[in-house]
Design an enzyme around this catalytic site. Structure first.
Site, PDB file in Angstrom:
ATOM      1  N   PRO C 128     -13.695  15.148  13.673  1.00 38.18           N
ATOM      2  CG  PRO C 128     -12.737  14.984  10.988  1.00 38.18           C
ATOM      3  CD  PRO C 128     -12.341  15.096  12.567  1.00 38.18           C
ATOM      4  CB  ALA C 130     -15.889  11.879  18.082  1.00 39.67           C
ATOM      5  CD  GLN C 279     -35.943  52.449  37.937  1.00 44.97           C
ATOM      6  OE1 GLN C 279     -36.863  52.393  37.381  1.00 44.97           O
ATOM      7  NE2 GLN C 279     -35.222  52.398  38.944  1.00 44.97           N
ATOM      8  CG  HIS C 338     -19.039  50.058  25.903  1.00 46.77           C
ATOM      9  ND1 HIS C 338     -19.766  49.345  27.327  1.00 46.77           N
ATOM     10  CD2 HIS C 338     -17.971  50.656  27.195  1.00 46.77           C
ATOM     11  CE1 HIS C 338     -18.159  48.937  28.000  1.00 46.77           C
ATOM     12  NE2 HIS C 338     -17.529  49.962  27.848  1.00 46.77           N
ATOM     13  CD  GLU C 363     -11.815  22.646  28.029  1.00 47.32           C
ATOM     14  OE1 GLU C 363     -11.167  22.712  29.458  1.00 47.32           O
ATOM     15  OE2 GLU C 363     -10.247  23.651  27.601  1.00 47.32           O
ATOM     16  N   GLY C 364     -16.727  21.137  25.583  1.00 46.16           N
ATOM     17  CA  GLY C 364     -18.195  19.931  26.359  1.00 46.16           C
ATOM     18  C   GLY C 364     -19.651  21.353  26.965  1.00 46.16           C
ATOM     19  CD  GLU C 367     -26.409  23.736  23.984  1.00 39.79           C
ATOM     20  OE1 GLU C 367     -25.373  22.964  24.030  1.00 39.79           O
ATOM     21  OE2 GLU C 367     -26.953  24.373  23.555  1.00 39.79           O
TER      22      GLU C 367
END
Lengths: 323, 254, 382
Positions: C128, C130, C279, C338, C363-364, C367
């Site tokens: 929490p 960290a 286009q 879509h 996983e990071g 930022e």
């Protein structure tokens, strides 16, 4: 140039198979005035002679042998080879049935000959026989000709128009020498219900993933009974364990060409289309209006199969009773 | 126990067929191990796992066919053999080539697919059985080995025939025989190190007659395009009524 | 220079694609609805060796290099991301710690079962207090005889509900900061270890995350991973190692989205013609394709660098960053192309869109990746 044509005539459940009549009709045409010989195997074969002669065979070889009552590769290979030798047949035709598929390549190999299997067309072009057969399960076709040796072909059921041509046939009782059967048939377990075989059925009601369960095949079964047809399935339905793989129609599975094919809850994957798109008339019943099956269907109903199929059964019951 | 499995590379069953100048186009086509041959390979690997066996897989075809040997090796086969053949041959010649390629080797069991999904001819395996002088059991759905004999179940138009046969014999695989495994990653890694033997026709003892094809493909063509059909309209009861009428009066199939 | 995948890797890739297309993808909607990976798929995935992706051959794994691994991850990324995450978390951060830092005994004990998927691995760093501030751990480990006693909790631990083995970072010496952190191998049955309830997430259904708790949890000394005090460095190494893999998974998802978008643009008729003819749609597709091509080049180059044992701290951070940003951009455009159907849960685009969001966080975060890149730039240029 006339040819001597031999037809291996097959019976199943005490009846001659329709494809054998197709083969006899083709034989007459390919013989170009030459002799058409029919071969009947097994005890009791004699009783079919009359029926066979309706289709123009001048000679009927009857092999009333106990050993030939039950099909074995070795037994039938030996018997057939001996008949072929005896009549000096140049062209040998039979149905592309379980037996035809099994014995024809073996006999052809024994004679060092070619074989055109699963043919849907056989024509004489400048005296040469040209066979037409589907490849890629009917996504394309090829024409095959023979360069040398005897001509063997198996014919796909339901693809040749029958032509009666009654003649007085000479009956030849032939005693084959059969030895060393290397396979023993222990038992034949009946799994087909109602007796209508998928590959020869005139009407097929087929279910896909949309059938949703094993029980979901029940309404299809009922419709099939009313129409005297057989039930088939797509790979999706088989993979999902709704039914046995024996029912599978497609590039893997059976290739069928009935007069009427009703696809219920089948989206129409290309592998399935390969197995049925040469049916004469195709009906698609599917909830999804975008399903590719509608592109090959002659008639389509966008709707829930569980609603449509029972209604269809009722409607057919009404009109078929009236007629 | 030595098992020989005959395999063929075919188009993926989802491929559309395109014909250019009478030839079937291979452009952008994905090739696979013929699905029926895949059952044969799986069955061989199962036998190997149950009771031990050496499995050789053999293919005859153009160079690209090597990939199906790699698939079979990754599934668990031990050795691959490819006879490189770029030109067209018929079933007669291919059976002769296979016979020549395995000359001098003994197999207790030969397995093949019941047919290839491209040519659909269902001949080569059975012809090989004849060439080798061994019995055949076609379209099998179950195989149990009991010492020097086998009890085999085969599909005959939906019914099941139970057959007893002594080894060696050849069997062709029908759908339902088993569920082929996916090659495992370690299996694929190991497959790289497994032996792969290559032959060209010149390496084999073949007579002129062996290579003289009995049949020739004269033409290949696509079926005529089907016209888009009629999607019925109205409430469901009416549609069903209309359909039955159309099938009777217009299509005349009922 | 050679930008071709080897024949072997192409073969691996194709065989995983066959598996994914025919076995996993047809069940993607079921995974999404039931929030569960069907047992059949888990079993098959284990049988074909997907759980042993990071484990060397001698311990029963596949022992392939990073390029091969990325090729496989790319294929797995093409289907349900929850499924991909269950495998990715196990083969990535869940098992790499033991592979890279474990001693022989630890490897023998855990890796063969992990390779077979009989033991599932998880990685437990985040707490929490960290998250991005990863050194601010409150979980402590105090040595008592031949055991460490762990106290504290971790959260958002991917695979926690199904994991058997956790790589856990805990503080052994609070006075030393980052150098006072040690990593441990904690088994789920160790006394004092419990798993909390599953978190309900925006996406990644079928992959479950939960809190884990240590209450006087006893961990034998032999389960210290590496040396005492090495835990934070271990954690960084484990995370860095997985980054190209994450990018490869995103690459696969992007590729699938592009494929679906082109299909849709070609069949959807508006104003009397396929919207592909517009286009603006063409430009969207071109942007997507360029992004994907850049990601593909970078992913396989970083993977190749890993296989060459080159230092990839900066490049790994870059590819993780690019992978998540590209995935989010591509998913956004795919939904736009879509239109309404892209927002409907019956269609997979909506799912990919939600699943993309987490990749900028886990996983990071993006930022943090930029921080890592900047700190490497500082080293290089200043």
């Amino acid at each position: 140039m006339s040819k001597k044509v031999l037809v291996f005539v097959e019976s199943k459940d005490g009846k001659l198979r329709n494809v054998s009549f197709e083969a006899l009709t083709v034989a007459k045409q390919l013989a170009g005035g030459g002799e058409v010989i029919a071969a009947l195997f097994g005890t009791g074969a004699t009783e079919f002679v009359q029926e066979v002669s309706q289709y123009g065979s001048n000679k009927v070889y009857v092999l009333e042998d106990e050993v030939l009552v039950t099909y074995t590769t070795d037994g039938y290979t030996q018997a057939l080879c001996q008949v072929i030798e005896d009549v000096q047949a140049e062209v040998i035709l039979m149905g592309h049935t379980a037996i035809g598929k099994d014995v024809a390549p073996r006999v052809a190999a024994r004679f060092g000959a070619g074989l055109a299997s699963d043919c849907i067309g056989a024509d004489l072009e400048n005296g040469d026989i040209v066979f037409t057969r589907p490849i890629y399960a009917g996504k394309a076709f090829q024409k095959k000709v023979f360069n040398q040796g005897k001509v063997f072909a198996t014919l796909r059921p339901n693809n040749f128009e029958l032509k009666e041509n009654p003649v007085q046939a000479e009956v030849v009782s032939f005693q084959p020498v059969i030895k060393d059967l290397r396979t023993i048939v222990k038992e034949i377990v009946r799994k087909t219900t109602g007796g209508v075989d998928l590959s020869e059925a005139k009407v097929i009601i087929s279910g896909g993933r949309g059938v949703k369960s094993k029980d979901g095949f029940q309404p299809l079964q009922e419709l099939a009974e009313v129409l005297g047809g057989a039930v088939g399935a797509s790979r999706g339905a088989c993979d999902a364990d709704f039914c046995d793989y024996a029912l599978q129609i497609g590039q893997t599975g059976k290739v069928v060409t009935p007069d009427l094919y009703i696809a219920c809850g089948i989206s129409g994957a290309i592998q399935h289309l390969a197995g049925m798109s040469n049916s004469k008339v195709i009906v698609a019943i599917n909830k999804d209006p975008e399903a590719p099956i509608f592109q090959v269907a002659d008639y389509g109903i966008v709707g829930d199969l569980f609603e449509v199929v029972p209604l269809l059964t009722e409607e057919f019951k009404k009109v078929l009773v009236l007629s | 126990m030595n098992i020989l499995v005959l395999v063929k590379q075919t188009f993926d069953t989802e491929e559309k067929i395109v014909i250019q100048n009478g030839q079937i186009s291979e452009e952008n086509v994905e090739f696979i191990l013929n699905p029926y041959d895949e059952y044969a390979v799986e069955e061989a690997v199962k036998i190997k796992e149950d009771s031990g066996a050496g499995i050789t897989v053999l293919t005859v075809g153009p160079n690209r066919s090597e990939s199906v040997l790699r698939t079979a090796l990754a599934m668990g086969a031990d050795k691959g053999v490819i006879v490189e053949l770029e030109e067209q041959a018929d079933e007669y010649a291919i059976a002769k080539i296979i016979k020549a390629a395995i000359k001098g080797q003994e197999y207790d069991l030969v397995l093949g697919g019941n047919m290839a999904v491209d040519s659909g001819s269902g001949q080569v395996s059975i012809r090989v059985a004849e060439e080798l002088g061994i019995p055949q059991v076609a379209t099998i759905t179950k195989l149990s080995l009991e010492g020097s004999k086998a009890i085999v179940e085969r599909d005959i138009e939906g019914d099941v025939e139970v057959i007893e046969v002594n080894l060696p014999f050849l069997a062709t695989a029908q759908q339902g025989l088993n569920e082929p495994r996916y090659p495992s990653l370690p299996g694929i890694m190991k497959a790289k190190k497994k032996p792969l033997e290559r032959f060209t026709l010149e390496d084999l003892e073949l007579s002129e007659d062996d290579l003289a094809t009995r049949t020739t493909v004269q033409d290949q063509y696509l079926p005529p395009k089907k016209q888009a059909g009629k999607v019925l309209e109205g409430e469901i009861g009416q549609q069903v009524h209309d359909l039955v009428n159309l099938l009777r009066s217009e299509a005349k199939v009922v | 220079m050679n930008f071709q995948l080897s024949e072997d890797i192409k073969f691996l890739k194709q065989s995983i694609r066959d598996f994914v297309d025919s076995e996993v993808d047809p069940l993607a909607m079921e995974i999404e609805e039931k929030d569960e990976i069907p047992e059949k798929i888990m079993k098959m995935s284990k049988e074909i060796g997907l759980f042993g992706l990071s484990i060397p051959e001698e311990y029963g794994g596949t022992g392939i290099g990073m390029v091969g691994k990325c090729a496989i991850y790319e294929e797995l990324g093409r289907t349900h991301n929850g499924y991909t995450t269950v495998i990715g978390a196990h083969t990535g951060i869940g098992s790499v710690g033991i592979v890279e830092m474990g001693n022989e005994e630890q490897k023998r004990k855990y890796l063969p079962a992990m390779a077979r998927g009989e033991m599932i691995g998880a990685f437990a760093l985040t707490e929490p207090s960290a998250g991005s501030h990863a050194t601010n751990l409150k979980t402590t480990a105090v040595r008592k005889g031949d055991k460490y006693i762990l106290n504290g909790s971790k959260h958002y631990i991917t695979n926690a509900p199904i994991a058997d083995v956790f790589t856990v970072m805990a503080v052994t010496d609070p006075s030393k900061g980052a150098k006072g952190i040690t990593s441990f191998i904690v088994e789920k049955d160790f006394p004092g270890f419990t798993v909390g309830k599953n978190e309900k997430k925006m996406g990644l259904h079928g992959s479950h995350s939960a809190e884990i708790f240590f209450e006087d949890c006893e961990v034998p000394v032999e389960n210290v991973l590496g040396r005492e005090g090495q835990g934070y460095v271990n954690a960084l190494k484990i995370l860095a190692n997985g980054r190209a893999g994450l990018a490869a998974r995103n690459l696969g998802s992007c590729d699938k989205l592009l494929e679906m978008s082109i299909q849709h643009a070609n069949t959807r008729i508006q104003f009397g013609k396929p919207i592909f003819e517009q286009q603006i749609i063409q430009h969207y597709l071109a942007d997507m394709a360029v992004d994907i091509e850049a990601l593909r080049s970078m992913t396989y180059r970083v993977a190749w660098m890993v296989d060459q044992e080159m230092k990839v701290i900066k490049e790994a951070a870059m590819v993780k960053l690019l992978g998540s940003e590209v995935y989010n951009r591509v998913a956004d455009k795919a939904v736009q192309i879509h239109g309404g159907i892209g927002y409907i849960a019956e269609y997979p685009v909506e799912r990919f869109y939600r699943d993309a969001r987490i990749t900028k966080i886990y996983e990071g975060t993006s930022e943090i990746q930029k921080n890592i890149i900047a700190s490497q730039l500082k080293r290089e240029y200043l």
